[in-house]
Every structure is written in C-alpha cells, then in structure tokens.
Design an enzyme around this catalytic site. Structure first.
Site, PDB file in Angstrom:
ATOM      1  N   GLU A  19      50.386  37.270  53.732  1.00 18.23           N
ATOM      2  CA  GLU A  19      49.483  36.272  53.132  1.00 18.23           C
ATOM      3  C   GLU A  19      49.861  34.898  53.661  1.00 18.23           C
ATOM      4  O   GLU A  19      51.047  34.586  53.756  1.00 18.23           O
ATOM      5  CB  GLU A  19      49.689  36.345  51.612  1.00 18.23           C
ATOM      6  N   THR A  50      45.084  32.549  50.927  1.00 17.08           N
ATOM      7  CA  THR A  50      44.998  32.159  49.516  1.00 17.08           C
ATOM      8  C   THR A  50      43.927  31.073  49.309  1.00 17.08           C
ATOM      9  O   THR A  50      43.498  30.413  50.254  1.00 17.08           O
ATOM     10  CB  THR A  50      46.351  31.609  49.010  1.00 17.08           C
ATOM     11  N   TYR A  51      43.542  30.930  48.054  1.00 15.03           N
ATOM     12  CA  TYR A  51      42.584  29.868  47.683  1.00 15.03           C
ATOM     13  C   TYR A  51      43.261  28.935  46.683  1.00 15.03           C
ATOM     14  O   TYR A  51      43.910  29.405  45.741  1.00 15.03           O
ATOM     15  CB  TYR A  51      41.330  30.475  47.045  1.00 15.03           C
ATOM     16  N   ASP A 127      44.663  30.553  39.394  1.00 13.15           N
ATOM     17  CA  ASP A 127      45.629  29.815  38.576  1.00 13.15           C
ATOM     18  C   ASP A 127      44.914  28.749  37.763  1.00 13.15           C
ATOM     19  O   ASP A 127      43.842  28.281  38.144  1.00 13.15           O
ATOM     20  CB  ASP A 127      46.665  29.139  39.480  1.00 13.15           C
ATOM     21  N   LYS A 200      39.175  46.813  35.938  1.00 13.81           N
ATOM     22  CA  LYS A 200      38.772  46.250  37.235  1.00 13.81           C
ATOM     23  C   LYS A 200      38.484  47.372  38.230  1.00 13.81           C
ATOM     24  O   LYS A 200      37.529  47.319  38.996  1.00 13.81           O
ATOM     25  CB  LYS A 200      39.879  45.329  37.796  1.00 13.81           C
ATOM     26  N   GLN A 211      51.832  41.575  42.349  1.00 19.15           N
ATOM     27  CA  GLN A 211      52.659  40.384  42.288  1.00 19.15           C
ATOM     28  C   GLN A 211      54.014  40.728  42.914  1.00 19.15           C
ATOM     29  O   GLN A 211      54.407  41.909  42.946  1.00 19.15           O
ATOM     30  CB  GLN A 211      52.830  39.991  40.814  1.00 19.15           C
ATOM     31  N   LYS A 306      56.248  30.058  55.548  1.00 16.23           N
ATOM     32  CA  LYS A 306      57.412  30.183  56.444  1.00 16.23           C
ATOM     33  C   LYS A 306      57.399  31.583  57.073  1.00 16.23           C
ATOM     34  O   LYS A 306      57.534  32.582  56.363  1.00 16.23           O
ATOM     35  CB  LYS A 306      58.713  30.007  55.668  1.00 16.23           C
TER      36      LYS A 306
HETATM   37  P1  FAD Z   1      42.654  38.993  35.365  1.00 15.16           P
HETATM   38  O1  FAD Z   1      42.593  40.362  35.928  1.00 15.16           O
HETATM   39  O2  FAD Z   1      41.370  38.364  34.950  1.00 15.16           O
HETATM   40  O3  FAD Z   1      43.687  39.000  34.164  1.00 15.16           O
HETATM   41  C1  FAD Z   1      44.144  37.781  33.589  1.00 15.16           C
HETATM   42  C2  FAD Z   1      44.743  38.063  32.222  1.00 15.16           C
HETATM   43  O4  FAD Z   1      43.706  38.399  31.312  1.00 15.16           O
HETATM   44  C3  FAD Z   1      45.715  39.235  32.179  1.00 15.16           C
HETATM   45  O5  FAD Z   1      46.690  38.942  31.198  1.00 15.16           O
HETATM   46  C4  FAD Z   1      44.851  40.403  31.738  1.00 15.16           C
HETATM   47  O6  FAD Z   1      45.617  41.413  31.095  1.00 15.16           O
HETATM   48  C5  FAD Z   1      43.909  39.697  30.773  1.00 15.16           C
HETATM   49  N1  FAD Z   1      42.563  40.281  30.707  1.00 15.16           N
HETATM   50  C6  FAD Z   1      41.832  40.775  31.711  1.00 15.16           C
HETATM   51  N2  FAD Z   1      40.613  41.137  31.277  1.00 15.16           N
HETATM   52  C7  FAD Z   1      40.578  40.834  29.958  1.00 15.16           C
HETATM   53  C8  FAD Z   1      39.584  40.943  28.943  1.00 15.16           C
HETATM   54  N3  FAD Z   1      38.379  41.456  29.203  1.00 15.16           N
HETATM   55  N4  FAD Z   1      39.895  40.509  27.684  1.00 15.16           N
HETATM   56  C9  FAD Z   1      41.117  39.996  27.398  1.00 15.16           C
HETATM   57  N5  FAD Z   1      42.099  39.873  28.333  1.00 15.16           N
HETATM   58  C10 FAD Z   1      41.824  40.286  29.592  1.00 15.16           C
HETATM   59  N6  FAD Z   1      45.866  32.370  42.253  1.00 15.16           N
HETATM   60  C11 FAD Z   1      45.149  31.414  42.915  1.00 15.16           C
HETATM   61  O7  FAD Z   1      44.762  30.415  42.301  1.00 15.16           O
HETATM   62  N7  FAD Z   1      44.869  31.548  44.261  1.00 15.16           N
HETATM   63  C12 FAD Z   1      45.250  32.638  44.971  1.00 15.16           C
HETATM   64  O8  FAD Z   1      44.964  32.723  46.167  1.00 15.16           O
HETATM   65  C13 FAD Z   1      45.993  33.669  44.304  1.00 15.16           C
HETATM   66  N8  FAD Z   1      46.376  34.786  44.951  1.00 15.16           N
HETATM   67  C14 FAD Z   1      47.026  35.790  44.259  1.00 15.16           C
HETATM   68  C15 FAD Z   1      47.362  36.995  44.919  1.00 15.16           C
HETATM   69  C16 FAD Z   1      48.018  38.011  44.242  1.00 15.16           C
HETATM   70  C17 FAD Z   1      48.359  39.297  44.957  1.00 15.16           C
HETATM   71  C18 FAD Z   1      48.381  37.841  42.876  1.00 15.16           C
HETATM   72  C19 FAD Z   1      49.130  38.923  42.149  1.00 15.16           C
HETATM   73  C20 FAD Z   1      48.054  36.668  42.217  1.00 15.16           C
HETATM   74  C21 FAD Z   1      47.368  35.633  42.892  1.00 15.16           C
HETATM   75  N9  FAD Z   1      46.995  34.453  42.246  1.00 15.16           N
HETATM   76  C22 FAD Z   1      46.276  33.482  42.918  1.00 15.16           C
HETATM   77  C23 FAD Z   1      47.377  34.209  40.856  1.00 15.16           C
HETATM   78  C24 FAD Z   1      46.329  34.736  39.846  1.00 15.16           C
HETATM   79  O9  FAD Z   1      45.122  34.025  39.990  1.00 15.16           O
HETATM   80  C25 FAD Z   1      46.930  34.559  38.455  1.00 15.16           C
HETATM   81  O10 FAD Z   1      48.022  35.436  38.280  1.00 15.16           O
HETATM   82  C26 FAD Z   1      45.958  34.658  37.292  1.00 15.16           C
HETATM   83  O11 FAD Z   1      46.613  34.145  36.147  1.00 15.16           O
HETATM   84  C27 FAD Z   1      45.513  36.078  36.955  1.00 15.16           C
HETATM   85  O12 FAD Z   1      44.668  36.570  37.910  1.00 15.16           O
HETATM   86  P2  FAD Z   1      44.071  38.063  37.808  1.00 15.16           P
HETATM   87  O13 FAD Z   1      43.031  38.175  38.850  1.00 15.16           O
HETATM   88  O14 FAD Z   1      45.161  39.043  37.772  1.00 15.16           O
HETATM   89  O15 FAD Z   1      43.351  37.958  36.371  1.00 15.16           O
END
Ligand code: FAD
Length: 318
Positions: A19, A50-51, A127, A200, A211, A306
């Site tokens: 990434e 990433t975004y 985030d 999902k 993660q 890096k």
């Molecule tokens: P979700 O799948 O929506 O889950 C978020 C939370 O809500 C979880 O606790 C889940 O259990 C809960 N949840 C899900 N659905 C529901 C529902 N229907 N009702 C109640 N609770 C629910 N962030 C960035 O800003 N830019 C990036 O490029 C980026 N890249 C990433 C790449 C990877 C591989 C990973 C692991 C993370 C990345 N992140 C990035 C961080 C990510 O956006 C955060 O971890 C964010 O807080 C959660 O994203 P998610 O898509 O897992 O969320």
C-alpha cells in the site's frame, strides 16, 4: 484485472503486494515512483493507494485572529492509481471512503475509475477527520462500509442512482473490505465486529484485507472465526514492520493493536532507530514466513511512505 483473478491465477502461491500513500501536496509523482521502483522487483500484481480525508487547520492572520481552513494534505488517490497503472502496467486498488462523499459523488467517482480502467476498490468507512474525534457521515452519504459495498454492487449490476438512464452499463469492480483480527476499536466485541464483517461479505465484498497485526496467532484465530461464521472469501494479511523505537507505543495508540511482549522488549533494548528497524524487519520476515506456510494468498505490506524496510523483507521471502 481484478484482485480475485490475480489470486486465482496464483494457484495457491503467496503473492506480494503493498500500500502506498499519495505524496504530500506540492510533491512530484516522481517521489512516489522512487519509492515504488525498487519494490517492482518482486512483481506485485496490485498496489493499493490510500485515501486521505480533508483536515481542519487554523492559520493565524495578520489581525491576530485564527482562521479555520479545510485542506487535503494528500490529494490525488484516483489520479495516482491511473498514473501507476500507466507507468508500471500494474493493477491498482484505490481506497474509497464513506466519509466526505455523498452517494452521488461516490457514483461519479466510480464512473471515473471505470473510465480509467481501474477494476478494484477497497471500500471503507474512512477515518474520522482529525479534530473531530469520531466519524461523522456525510448527510447524503453512507455511514458504514457495508452501505458503500451495496452501492458498488448495485452499480456492478447496472443500477445507478439516476433511474432514468437510457442505457446504463454495469461496472465490474472487485470489492475489498477491511477486517480486524484484534477487533475494530469502535466495536463492542470481536463477535459483533465479525457479524458486521460478514454483512459486508454477504452484500458482495470479494475479499478482506486485515489491519496490521504483530502476533500471527491473532490472525489464525481471526481466519478460523471467519470460516466458522461462513465468511469464505480470501483473507489477505496486512503486515507493517516496526521502523522506529516510538512505534511500539504509537502504533497501538493509532491502530488499536497489541505489540507482543517479545517484540516490545526487543525494540526497547535497541540503542537507536536503526537498530529498532532491524528488529522490525526481522520480526516481519519471521511473521511472513509463518503466514506463507499457513497459505495466505498475499502478503500485503503497509509501506507508510518508506520502501527500504519492505524491500529488505521481500528480498528475504520472494
Ligand atoms: P465499517 O465496516 O463500516 O465498520 C466500522 C465500525 O462500525 C466497526 O466497529 C463495525 O463493527 C461497526 N459496524 C459496521 N456496520 C455496522 C452497523 N450496521 N451497525 C452498527 N455498527 C456497525 N482510512 C482512511 O481514511 N483511508 C484509507 O485509505 C484507509 N485504508 C485502510 C485500509 C485497511 C486495510 C484498513 C484495515 C483500514 C483502513 N482505513 C483507512 C481505516 C478505516 O477507515 C477505519 O478503520 C474505520 O474506522 C473503519 O473502516 P471500516 O471500513 O472497517 O468500517
């Protein structure tokens, strides 16, 4: 080509992917290519980009007042994906977020990606904006990544938000989603987190990227739980080598993950960052070797700007 097609073609062989972050605003694309160039030796079939959401910064004006400004420090994810595909002839995976986008803006972004020949997306909640503390969804957008997955799946079947289109063409995105071997920080427990991860996948996500984690036991347990709960898509482990002494406290703070005692102690004993980096690389090599024996489809490295530690690890493995 889709990530899942790359995995099928590999026929059980572990692939190498990584990434990258878009360069900081004002930097040239060459700075990113300098970082990617050495890693091409290991033939990554795809590279994630990433975004980064907008941030609020406060600037002091001549009258002494503070002005709140919205800025994007790392713009250009889509353009960078296109530039990488063009330059290296390698597939890319742009990260696309719920945060900051209305559904219509998402639709338009997906259309742009298709026009550029980008076949993959990693669908994420995104985030929270720095200074906001918690994730606040766009009023016309999605709250959870599952809703974003649903929109992409609909577009993949030719259903757009505008129902009056004359000849709507289906898109063909391969959809990745995030998974958390040690639980997402906002989830009350692992089981609930797994339930939403399954949601999902049930909606149409094609693969999972995890993660970062430093204890393979957590990953093996996560995969077992996924399989027992009917999550059968490929699960790609995310690996991050420790590169500085402070990361043993920074990474748990930012990413809500544990650093195993043995690793933390080894890093603490290091006299400087160069020594800590060596410990981090060695740990990641051992972790990766065990994951390869387990049969993971890909080792996905978080480079965080890096490339040299990733190069050292890949050289020992591929
Ligand atoms: P979700 O799948 O929506 O889950 C978020 C939370 O809500 C979880 O606790 C889940 O259990 C809960 N949840 C899900 N659905 C529901 C529902 N229907 N009702 C109640 N609770 C629910 N962030 C960035 O800003 N830019 C990036 O490029 C980026 N890249 C990433 C790449 C990877 C591989 C990973 C692991 C993370 C990345 N992140 C990035 C961080 C990510 O956006 C955060 O971890 C964010 O807080 C959660 O994203 P998610 O898509 O897992 O969320």
């Amino acid at each position: 080509m889709k990530v899942t097609e790359h995995l099928e073609r590999a026929k059980g062989k572990t692939l190498f992917s990584f990434e990258v972050l878009p360069p900081l605003k004002g930097e040239n694309i060459r700075s990113l290519f300098d970082h990617i160039d050495p890693l091409m030796e290991f033939k990554p079939p795809f590279i994630d980009v990433t975004y980064h959401r907008e941030e609020f910064v406060f600037k002091k004006r001549p009258n002494g007042l503070l002005e709140k400004i919205t800025t994007k420090k790392r713009p250009g994810t889509v353009a960078i994906c296109a530039a990488i595909q063009n330059h290296y002839k390698v597939d890319t995976v742009p990260h696309i977020l719920c945060g900051g986008f209305s559904k219509e803006e998402t639709e338009n972004a997906l259309i742009e990606l298709q026009f550029l020949g980008i076949d993959n997306v990693l669908a994420l909640q995104g985030d929270a904006i720095k200074n906001e503390g918690r994730f606040i969804p766009h009023p016309l957008g999605h709250h959870y990544a599952s809703e974003l997955v649903q929109q992409i799946v609909q577009q993949n079947s030719g259903r757009y938000l505008d129902e009056d289109l004359q000849n709507p063409q289906p898109s063909g995105f391969c959809i990745g989603v995030a998974g958390y071997p040690e639980k997402h920080f906002g989830s009350p427990n692992l089981k609930t987190d797994l339930k939403y991860l399954k949601h999902k996948v049930d909606l149409g996500a094609n693969y999972i990227v995890t993660q970062m984690f430093f204890d393979n036991g957590r990953f093996f347990e996560f995969v077992k739980n996924c399989r027992e709960n009917g999550i059968n898509v490929p699960i790609i482990p995310g690996i991050k080598p420790i590169t500085t002494k402070t990361q043993i406290s920074v990474l748990p703070t930012v990413f809500h993950i544990d650093i195993p005692e043995a690793l933390a102690e080894a890093v603490e004993k290091c006299k400087d960052n160069a020594a800590a980096k060596q410990v981090g690389i060695e740990w990641a090599i051992q972790q990766s070797k065990e994951l390869m024996s387990f049969g993971v489809p890909t080792l996905h490295f978080y480079s965080m700007g890096k490339s040299d530690p990733i190069y050292g690890i890949a050289k020992a493995l591929f």
